[in-house]
Write a protein that holds these residues in place. Structure first.
Motif, PDB file in Angstrom:
ATOM      1  N   HIS A  65      35.550  45.959  29.747  1.00 52.24           N
ATOM      2  CA  HIS A  65      34.275  45.153  29.288  1.00 52.24           C
ATOM      3  C   HIS A  65      33.634  44.180  29.556  1.00 52.24           C
ATOM      4  N   GLU A  66      34.638  43.208  28.849  1.00 56.78           N
ATOM      5  CA  GLU A  66      34.162  42.358  28.504  1.00 56.78           C
ATOM      6  C   GLU A  66      33.868  41.234  29.785  1.00 56.78           C
ATOM      7  N   ALA A  67      34.624  41.350  30.907  1.00 55.29           N
ATOM      8  CA  ALA A  67      34.999  40.157  32.126  1.00 55.29           C
ATOM      9  C   ALA A  67      35.583  41.786  33.433  1.00 55.29           C
ATOM     10  N   VAL A  68      35.300  40.670  34.818  1.00 57.64           N
ATOM     11  CA  VAL A  68      35.513  41.560  35.493  1.00 57.64           C
ATOM     12  C   VAL A  68      36.411  40.249  36.390  1.00 57.64           C
ATOM     13  N   GLU A  69      37.716  41.290  37.303  1.00 55.38           N
ATOM     14  CA  GLU A  69      38.582  40.242  37.719  1.00 55.38           C
ATOM     15  C   GLU A  69      37.932  40.068  38.760  1.00 55.38           C
ATOM     16  N   ILE A  70      38.482  38.783  39.720  1.00 59.54           N
ATOM     17  CA  ILE A  70      38.658  38.084  40.274  1.00 59.54           C
ATOM     18  C   ILE A  70      39.752  38.342  41.366  1.00 59.54           C
ATOM     19  N   PRO A  71      39.698  39.012  42.501  1.00 63.47           N
ATOM     20  CA  PRO A  71      40.174  39.534  43.172  1.00 63.47           C
ATOM     21  C   PRO A  71      41.139  38.568  43.904  1.00 63.47           C
ATOM     22  N   ALA A  72      42.495  38.817  43.969  1.00 60.68           N
ATOM     23  CA  ALA A  72      43.388  37.627  44.675  1.00 60.68           C
ATOM     24  C   ALA A  72      43.493  37.393  46.257  1.00 60.68           C
ATOM     25  N   ILE A  73      42.924  38.054  47.081  1.00 60.07           N
ATOM     26  CA  ILE A  73      41.949  37.779  48.102  1.00 60.07           C
ATOM     27  C   ILE A  73      40.625  36.850  47.863  1.00 60.07           C
ATOM     28  N   VAL A  74      39.839  37.658  47.208  1.00 57.06           N
ATOM     29  CA  VAL A  74      38.867  36.773  46.732  1.00 57.06           C
ATOM     30  C   VAL A  74      39.485  34.864  46.670  1.00 57.06           C
ATOM     31  N   LYS A  75      39.993  35.104  45.533  1.00 53.20           N
ATOM     32  CA  LYS A  75      40.356  33.737  45.517  1.00 53.20           C
ATOM     33  C   LYS A  75      40.974  32.790  46.489  1.00 53.20           C
ATOM     34  N   ARG A  76      41.185  33.556  47.289  1.00 57.13           N
ATOM     35  CA  ARG A  76      42.470  32.881  48.061  1.00 57.13           C
ATOM     36  C   ARG A  76      40.950  32.241  49.824  1.00 57.13           C
ATOM     37  N   HIS A  77      40.310  33.100  49.498  1.00 58.76           N
ATOM     38  CA  HIS A  77      39.187  33.267  50.697  1.00 58.76           C
ATOM     39  C   HIS A  77      38.252  31.833  49.833  1.00 58.76           C
ATOM     40  N   LEU A  78      37.856  31.780  48.384  1.00 60.12           N
ATOM     41  CA  LEU A  78      37.163  30.507  47.247  1.00 60.12           C
ATOM     42  C   LEU A  78      37.768  29.074  47.876  1.00 60.12           C
ATOM     43  N   GLY A  79      39.010  29.528  48.182  1.00 65.25           N
ATOM     44  CA  GLY A  79      40.282  28.318  47.611  1.00 65.25           C
ATOM     45  C   GLY A  79      40.381  28.033  45.960  1.00 65.25           C
ATOM     46  N   LEU A  80      40.225  29.066  45.602  1.00 64.19           N
ATOM     47  CA  LEU A  80      40.776  28.876  44.280  1.00 64.19           C
ATOM     48  C   LEU A  80      42.477  29.402  44.124  1.00 64.19           C
ATOM     49  N   ASP A  81      42.409  28.529  42.643  1.00 61.93           N
ATOM     50  CA  ASP A  81      44.143  28.398  42.516  1.00 61.93           C
ATOM     51  C   ASP A  81      44.466  30.311  42.669  1.00 61.93           C
ATOM     52  N   ALA A  82      45.839  30.095  42.243  1.00 58.91           N
ATOM     53  CA  ALA A  82      46.699  31.504  42.716  1.00 58.91           C
ATOM     54  C   ALA A  82      46.747  32.878  40.765  1.00 58.91           C
ATOM     55  N   GLN A  83      46.050  31.964  40.370  1.00 59.63           N
ATOM     56  CA  GLN A  83      46.211  32.645  38.795  1.00 59.63           C
ATOM     57  C   GLN A  83      45.204  33.760  38.799  1.00 59.63           C
ATOM     58  N   ALA A  84      45.793  34.474  37.342  1.00 57.88           N
ATOM     59  CA  ALA A  84      44.350  35.875  37.693  1.00 57.88           C
ATOM     60  C   ALA A  84      42.954  34.916  36.635  1.00 57.88           C
ATOM     61  N   SER A  85      42.044  35.792  37.326  1.00 58.83           N
ATOM     62  CA  SER A  85      40.815  34.713  36.648  1.00 58.83           C
ATOM     63  C   SER A  85      40.043  36.137  36.366  1.00 58.83           C
ATOM     64  N   PHE A  86      39.058  35.778  35.604  1.00 55.65           N
ATOM     65  CA  PHE A  86      38.219  36.645  35.724  1.00 55.65           C
ATOM     66  C   PHE A  86      36.367  36.189  34.210  1.00 55.65           C
ATOM     67  N   ILE A  87      36.033  36.823  35.274  1.00 51.17           N
ATOM     68  CA  ILE A  87      34.604  36.133  35.189  1.00 51.17           C
ATOM     69  C   ILE A  87      34.117  37.532  33.771  1.00 51.17           C
ATOM     70  N   SER A  88      33.324  36.070  33.079  1.00 48.00           N
ATOM     71  CA  SER A  88      33.059  36.274  31.382  1.00 48.00           C
ATOM     72  C   SER A  88      31.670  37.247  31.207  1.00 48.00           C
ATOM     73  N   ALA A  89      31.749  38.351  31.498  1.00 44.46           N
ATOM     74  CA  ALA A  89      30.646  39.613  31.329  1.00 44.46           C
ATOM     75  C   ALA A  89      29.563  39.781  29.724  1.00 44.46           C
ATOM     76  N   THR A  90      30.269  38.542  29.263  1.00 43.21           N
ATOM     77  CA  THR A  90      29.657  38.887  27.561  1.00 43.21           C
ATOM     78  C   THR A  90      28.801  37.541  27.895  1.00 43.21           C
ATOM     79  N   GLU A  91      28.571  36.327  28.179  1.00 43.12           N
ATOM     80  CA  GLU A  91      27.990  34.919  28.115  1.00 43.12           C
ATOM     81  C   GLU A  91      27.170  34.011  28.888  1.00 43.12           C
ATOM     82  N   LEU A  92      26.899  33.912  29.076  1.00 42.84           N
ATOM     83  CA  LEU A  92      26.038  33.010  30.219  1.00 42.84           C
ATOM     84  C   LEU A  92      25.448  31.889  29.450  1.00 42.84           C
ATOM     85  N   ASN A  93      25.436  30.721  30.550  1.00 36.39           N
ATOM     86  CA  ASN A  93      24.564  29.389  30.507  1.00 36.39           C
ATOM     87  C   ASN A  93      23.700  29.771  31.187  1.00 36.39           C
TER      88      ASN A  93
END
Length: 149
Positions: A65-93
């Motif tokens: 419940h602390e994060a949302v994983e970014i699917p690989a296809i979305v990472k490719r579309h955005l031009g981000l690296d191929a490693q698994a990535s997670f968006i935090s759902a517990t803190e913000l700036n």
């Protein structure tokens, strides 16, 4: 550095994110530039927008419940690296747009610096909706915090 015209929700920025643990240790500048997702943009607080951003990390969350994983296809579309990535759902700036903590998405020569963007693009609506739901659930549980920049 080129700024987006309308930094709306779902936009993925390159940002010097300040984690809560860094802030509590006395730091006032994030140690690493990273993708951060605009979760909310408020235009009712003054003459310029105020943005709330959630950080993206390669580190898996302690609980689902602390994060949302970014699917690989979305990472490719955005031009981000191929490693698994997670968006935090517990803190913000939160910061006033544009703010000094935005960064260009890549290093640039002096002649091209003004044309390098500070953003990769937008998350798909479904993924952004999942992120908003996770943040709201954590907020209701008292497990979401905001660091003012």
């Amino acid at each position: 550095m080129r700024l987006p015209e309308n930094p709306g929700p779902g936009l993925v920025l390159c940002y010097a994110y300040l984690w809560k643990r860094e802030f509590e240790a006395g730091l006032r500048e994030g140690r690493k530039d990273r993708p951060a997702v605009v979760v909310l943009g408020r235009r009712d607080l003054g003459p310029t927008p105020v943005l709330y951003v959630a950080p993206v990390s390669h580190s898996p969350p302690a609980a689902s419940h602390e994060a949302v994983e970014i699917p690989a296809i979305v990472k490719r579309h955005l031009g981000l690296d191929a490693q698994a990535s997670f968006i935090s759902a517990t803190e913000l700036n939160v910061f006033v747009w544009p703010g000094p903590d935005l960064r260009p998405i890549r290093r640039a020569s002096a002649t091209e610096a003004a044309s390098v963007p500070c953003h990769w693009g937008y998350l798909p609506r479904g993924l952004f909706h999942s992120l908003k739901q996770a943040i709201e659930q954590n907020r209701q549980r008292g497990a979401a915090g905001v660091i003012k920049r």
